[in-house]
Design a protein around this motif. Structure first.
Motif, PDB file in Angstrom:
ATOM      1  N   THR A   1       0.830  -1.209   0.000  1.00 29.66           N
ATOM      2  CA  THR A   1       0.000   0.000   0.000  1.00 29.66           C
ATOM      3  C   THR A   1       0.861   1.254   0.000  1.00 29.66           C
ATOM      4  OG1 THR A   1      -1.769  -1.149   1.184  1.00 29.66           O
ATOM      5  CG2 THR A   1      -1.783   1.263   1.254  1.00 29.66           C
ATOM      6  N   MET A   2       1.886   1.273   0.853  1.00 32.33           N
ATOM      7  CA  MET A   2       2.759   2.449   0.926  1.00 32.33           C
ATOM      8  C   MET A   2       3.567   2.610  -0.363  1.00 32.33           C
ATOM      9  SD  MET A   2       2.072   3.976   3.729  1.00 32.33           S
ATOM     10  CE  MET A   2       0.369   3.386   3.567  1.00 32.33           C
ATOM     11  N   TYR A   3       3.971   1.486  -0.948  1.00 30.73           N
ATOM     12  CA  TYR A   3       4.709   1.545  -2.210  1.00 30.73           C
ATOM     13  C   TYR A   3       3.851   2.187  -3.298  1.00 30.73           C
ATOM     14  CZ  TYR A   3       6.965   0.114  -6.541  1.00 30.73           C
ATOM     15  OH  TYR A   3       7.532   0.120  -7.789  1.00 30.73           O
TER      16      TYR A   3
ATOM     17  N   LYS B   1       1.781   9.023  -8.318  1.00 32.35           N
ATOM     18  CA  LYS B   1       1.522  10.402  -7.937  1.00 32.35           C
ATOM     19  C   LYS B   1       0.077  10.775  -8.227  1.00 32.35           C
ATOM     20  CE  LYS B   1       6.295  11.720  -8.906  1.00 32.35           C
ATOM     21  NZ  LYS B   1       7.187  12.448  -9.819  1.00 32.35           N
ATOM     22  N   SER B   2      -0.403  11.774  -7.496  1.00 35.28           N
ATOM     23  CA  SER B   2      -1.757  12.265  -7.749  1.00 35.28           C
ATOM     24  C   SER B   2      -1.824  12.869  -9.149  1.00 35.28           C
ATOM     25  CB  SER B   2      -2.141  13.322  -6.717  1.00 35.28           C
ATOM     26  OG  SER B   2      -1.431  14.530  -6.946  1.00 35.28           O
TER      27      SER B   2
ATOM     28  N   PHE C   1     -11.639  16.971  -2.024  1.00 30.24           N
ATOM     29  CA  PHE C   1     -10.186  16.948  -2.167  1.00 30.24           C
ATOM     30  C   PHE C   1      -9.727  15.487  -2.220  1.00 30.24           C
ATOM     31  CE2 PHE C   1      -5.984  17.480   0.244  1.00 30.24           C
ATOM     32  CZ  PHE C   1      -5.288  17.865  -0.894  1.00 30.24           C
ATOM     33  N   PRO C   2      -9.074  15.057  -3.302  1.00 33.44           N
ATOM     34  CA  PRO C   2      -8.771  13.632  -3.488  1.00 33.44           C
ATOM     35  C   PRO C   2      -7.948  12.993  -2.380  1.00 33.44           C
ATOM     36  CG  PRO C   2      -8.388  14.850  -5.529  1.00 33.44           C
ATOM     37  CD  PRO C   2      -8.653  15.871  -4.462  1.00 33.44           C
ATOM     38  N   GLU C   3      -7.086  13.770  -1.717  1.00 33.12           N
ATOM     39  CA  GLU C   3      -6.229  13.192  -0.693  1.00 33.12           C
ATOM     40  C   GLU C   3      -6.998  12.679   0.521  1.00 33.12           C
ATOM     41  OE1 GLU C   3      -2.305  13.097  -1.070  1.00 33.12           O
ATOM     42  OE2 GLU C   3      -3.641  12.759  -2.771  1.00 33.12           O
ATOM     43  N   TYR C   4      -8.264  13.101   0.679  1.00 39.46           N
ATOM     44  CA  TYR C   4      -9.061  12.571   1.787  1.00 39.46           C
ATOM     45  C   TYR C   4      -9.078  11.040   1.764  1.00 39.46           C
ATOM     46  CZ  TYR C   4     -11.168  17.221   2.627  1.00 39.46           C
ATOM     47  OH  TYR C   4     -11.394  18.557   2.909  1.00 39.46           O
ATOM     48  N   ARG C   5      -9.140  10.493   0.573  1.00 37.46           N
ATOM     49  CA  ARG C   5      -9.245   9.035   0.474  1.00 37.46           C
ATOM     50  C   ARG C   5      -8.023   8.346   1.073  1.00 37.46           C
ATOM     51  NH1 ARG C   5     -12.553   5.823  -2.073  1.00 37.46           N
ATOM     52  NH2 ARG C   5     -13.412   7.485  -3.377  1.00 37.46           N
ATOM     53  N   CYS C   6      -6.832   8.765   0.668  1.00 40.30           N
ATOM     54  CA  CYS C   6      -5.647   8.097   1.208  1.00 40.30           C
ATOM     55  C   CYS C   6      -5.441   8.433   2.678  1.00 40.30           C
ATOM     56  CB  CYS C   6      -4.409   8.384   0.369  1.00 40.30           C
ATOM     57  SG  CYS C   6      -3.773  10.053   0.473  1.00 40.30           S
ATOM     58  N   PHE C   7      -5.851   9.632   3.111  1.00 40.59           N
ATOM     59  CA  PHE C   7      -5.752   9.977   4.531  1.00 40.59           C
ATOM     60  C   PHE C   7      -6.615   9.030   5.368  1.00 40.59           C
ATOM     61  CE2 PHE C   7      -4.973  14.805   3.595  1.00 40.59           C
ATOM     62  CZ  PHE C   7      -3.706  14.512   3.142  1.00 40.59           C
ATOM     63  N   VAL C   8      -7.851   8.820   4.929  1.00 38.41           N
ATOM     64  CA  VAL C   8      -8.776   7.955   5.672  1.00 38.41           C
ATOM     65  C   VAL C   8      -8.310   6.505   5.633  1.00 38.41           C
ATOM     66  CG1 VAL C   8     -11.101   6.949   5.651  1.00 38.41           C
ATOM     67  CG2 VAL C   8     -10.809   9.430   5.470  1.00 38.41           C
TER      68      VAL C   8
ATOM     69  N   GLY D   1      -6.958   3.188   8.457  1.00 43.44           N
ATOM     70  CA  GLY D   1      -7.809   2.006   8.575  1.00 43.44           C
ATOM     71  C   GLY D   1      -9.286   2.260   8.420  1.00 43.44           C
ATOM     72  N   GLY D   2      -9.659   3.454   7.990  1.00 45.51           N
ATOM     73  CA  GLY D   2     -11.067   3.774   7.790  1.00 45.51           C
ATOM     74  C   GLY D   2     -11.523   3.536   6.366  1.00 45.51           C
ATOM     75  N   LYS D   3     -12.815   3.715   6.156  1.00 45.75           N
ATOM     76  CA  LYS D   3     -13.412   3.585   4.821  1.00 45.75           C
ATOM     77  C   LYS D   3     -14.029   4.920   4.443  1.00 45.75           C
ATOM     78  CE  LYS D   3     -17.129   1.253   2.268  1.00 45.75           C
ATOM     79  NZ  LYS D   3     -18.271   0.302   2.372  1.00 45.75           N
ATOM     80  N   LEU D   4     -13.713   5.409   3.253  1.00 43.02           N
ATOM     81  CA  LEU D   4     -14.289   6.662   2.766  1.00 43.02           C
ATOM     82  C   LEU D   4     -15.587   6.369   2.030  1.00 43.02           C
ATOM     83  CD1 LEU D   4     -13.471   9.741   2.703  1.00 43.02           C
ATOM     84  CD2 LEU D   4     -12.934   9.367   0.305  1.00 43.02           C
ATOM     85  N   VAL D   5     -16.648   7.037   2.424  1.00 40.48           N
ATOM     86  CA  VAL D   5     -17.959   6.901   1.790  1.00 40.48           C
ATOM     87  C   VAL D   5     -18.278   8.228   1.111  1.00 40.48           C
ATOM     88  CG1 VAL D   5     -20.418   6.492   2.159  1.00 40.48           C
ATOM     89  CG2 VAL D   5     -18.716   5.232   3.515  1.00 40.48           C
ATOM     90  N   VAL D   6     -18.554   8.186  -0.193  1.00 43.22           N
ATOM     91  CA  VAL D   6     -18.746   9.410  -0.974  1.00 43.22           C
ATOM     92  C   VAL D   6     -20.220   9.646  -1.255  1.00 43.22           C
ATOM     93  CG1 VAL D   6     -18.185  10.617  -3.120  1.00 43.22           C
ATOM     94  CG2 VAL D   6     -16.484   9.117  -2.050  1.00 43.22           C
ATOM     95  N   VAL D   7     -20.708  10.818  -0.860  1.00 43.00           N
ATOM     96  CA  VAL D   7     -22.072  11.241  -1.178  1.00 43.00           C
ATOM     97  C   VAL D   7     -22.054  11.903  -2.560  1.00 43.00           C
ATOM     98  CG1 VAL D   7     -24.016  12.706  -0.510  1.00 43.00           C
ATOM     99  CG2 VAL D   7     -22.594  11.617   1.254  1.00 43.00           C
ATOM    100  N   PRO D   8     -22.890  11.453  -3.484  1.00 45.93           N
ATOM    101  CA  PRO D   8     -22.899  12.059  -4.829  1.00 45.93           C
ATOM    102  C   PRO D   8     -23.171  13.559  -4.783  1.00 45.93           C
ATOM    103  CG  PRO D   8     -24.155  10.014  -4.806  1.00 45.93           C
ATOM    104  CD  PRO D   8     -23.831  10.334  -3.369  1.00 45.93           C
TER     105      PRO D   8
END
Length: 394
Positions: free
Chosen positions: A5-7, A13-14, A131-138, A142-149
């Protein structure tokens, strides 16, 4: 042998950074003035003169060890007190230094907050566009990102979609207003309704649902709009702030986390934030810049260039035939692409050396982001190129 995952995070890159780096290579080929790079939210407005003057005075007159040495982990007491006073003066809160945890910018503040709150199985809700980085931050904690349309009509919250996303596993909701990438400001009506929904869900599930307010663009808001201070509407709010945008200091990494007294289990939440900062090797926020903020927290921001750029670019794109919600703050436009494949559209724009970011990365396929925190002259010279690009679709 290593974390896969870290690799992947380190080698992939974003999209934003990839486009920005392409722009640097292209500028070397055709000249800086011939590349119209709208990719990166890197403020072009000069850092205020008073910041430079204060920094020089500190370096010349304060004791070097105090300026460059460690502070306590939550931040220098005088800085935390100064930040608390500034917030109280503007928003009528009752903060003290103990409510503030100084951080290396908003990204650190957000990641620390996620780490402090997250337990196995927890979900964090975000509203598209985001902001796309929210996903990798979460996901990194160990969390799951849930996106509201999204609600493209005005980029406010689609509450029907939101309520369908809330579950007993919801730990927190992330709000970014003024918004990156849309430039929208959540109205007071939206914030009140959001708070009502969360309070009802807290009661239904029998546990707190935190609201994390990401506020690096709070000071960049245009005439006729205000940014509600969310802790005044919802007690279980954590505020993550950065001085990067308001003072044009993105590379200096200075911000804070504000934890209100009214939050559920204040002592435990603040303690968990301190613990999360510790394991994330956040020894302390940069000492020099803590000293600067202690003196400058209440100083105003000059957003005149962003006001001018926003109008110039918005009017030019509308004239060229694009569809776009007028920005209310931040320094981004989020128009609709002229074809359904926003990646293909942004790739086509490159032949005019227009560097745009696809909306799919922000959770909104079919749109694209423009960061107008660049020279006004660059925007002026780009408008005929947007007209040529649009003409290809007519």
């Amino acid at each position: 042998m290593i974390s896969q995952t870290m690799y992947e995070l380190g080698t992939k890159k974003s999209t934003i950074r990839t486009i920005f780096e392409f722009g640097r290579r292209r500028a070397a080929e055709v000249g800086e003035e011939n590349v119209f790079d709208f990719s990166l939210g890197n403020p072009n407005v000069p850092t205020p003169a008073f910041i430079k003057q204060v920094a020089i005075d500190i370096l010349e007159h304060e004791e070097p060890r105090a300026v460059h040495g460690y502070t306590v982990a939550p931040g220098a007491p005088k800085t935390r007190e100064a930040v608390a006073r500034s917030i109280n003066k503007r928003f009528g809160t009752d903060y003290e230094g103990k409510n503030i945890f100084m951080t290396a910018g908003a990204a650190a503040a957000i990641t620390i907050s996620f780490k402090a709150l997250c337990q196995e199985g927890d979900e964090f809700i975000v509203f598209a566009p985001f902001f796309p980085e929210y996903r990798c931050f979460v996901e990194s904690v160990g969390g799951k990102l849930v996106v509201v349309p999204a609600r493209p009509l005005d980029w406010q919250i689609d509450f029907t979609a939101f309520e369908a996303c809330i579950t007993n596993h919801t730990k927190a909701v992330i709000v970014d207003s003024p918004n990156n990438p849309s430039g929208a400001v959540y109205s007071e009506e939206t914030i009140r309704k959001l708070a009502d929904v969360l309070r009802a869900k807290e009661k239904e599930y029998g546990h707190p649902i935190f609201l994390i307010s990401d506020e690096p663009y709070r000071e960049i808001v245009y005439e006729g709009f205000t940014v509600p201070y969310i802790p005044n509407y919802y007690d279980n709010t954590i505020v993550c702030y950065s001085y990067s945008k308001a003072f044009s200091l993105p590379g200096e990494r200075i911000g804070y986390i504000a934890v209100p007294n009214k939050i559920a289990s204040y002592e435990k939440v603040f303690g968990a934030i301190a613990g999360a900062a510790r394991v994330l090797t956040h020894v302390n926020a940069p000492s020099l810049w803590q000293h600067v903020i202690a003196r400058c927290a209440e100083r105003p921001s000059d957003i005149g260039t962003y006001v001018k750029n926003a109008k110039l670019l918005y009017d030019g794109l509308i004239k060229a035939g694009f569809s776009c919600v007028q920005p209310q703050g931040a320094f981004y436009l989020f128009p609709k692409a002229l074809e359904t494949d926003d990646y293909a559209f942004c790739e086509r724009a490159k032949k005019y050396d227009l560097l745009l970011v696809p909306g799919a990365d922000f959770g909104c396929p079919g749109y694209f982001r423009l960061a107008y925190c660049i020279k006004t002259e660059t925007i002026e010279r780009s408008l005929p190129l947007f007209e040529k690009l649009a003409a290809e679709y007519k």
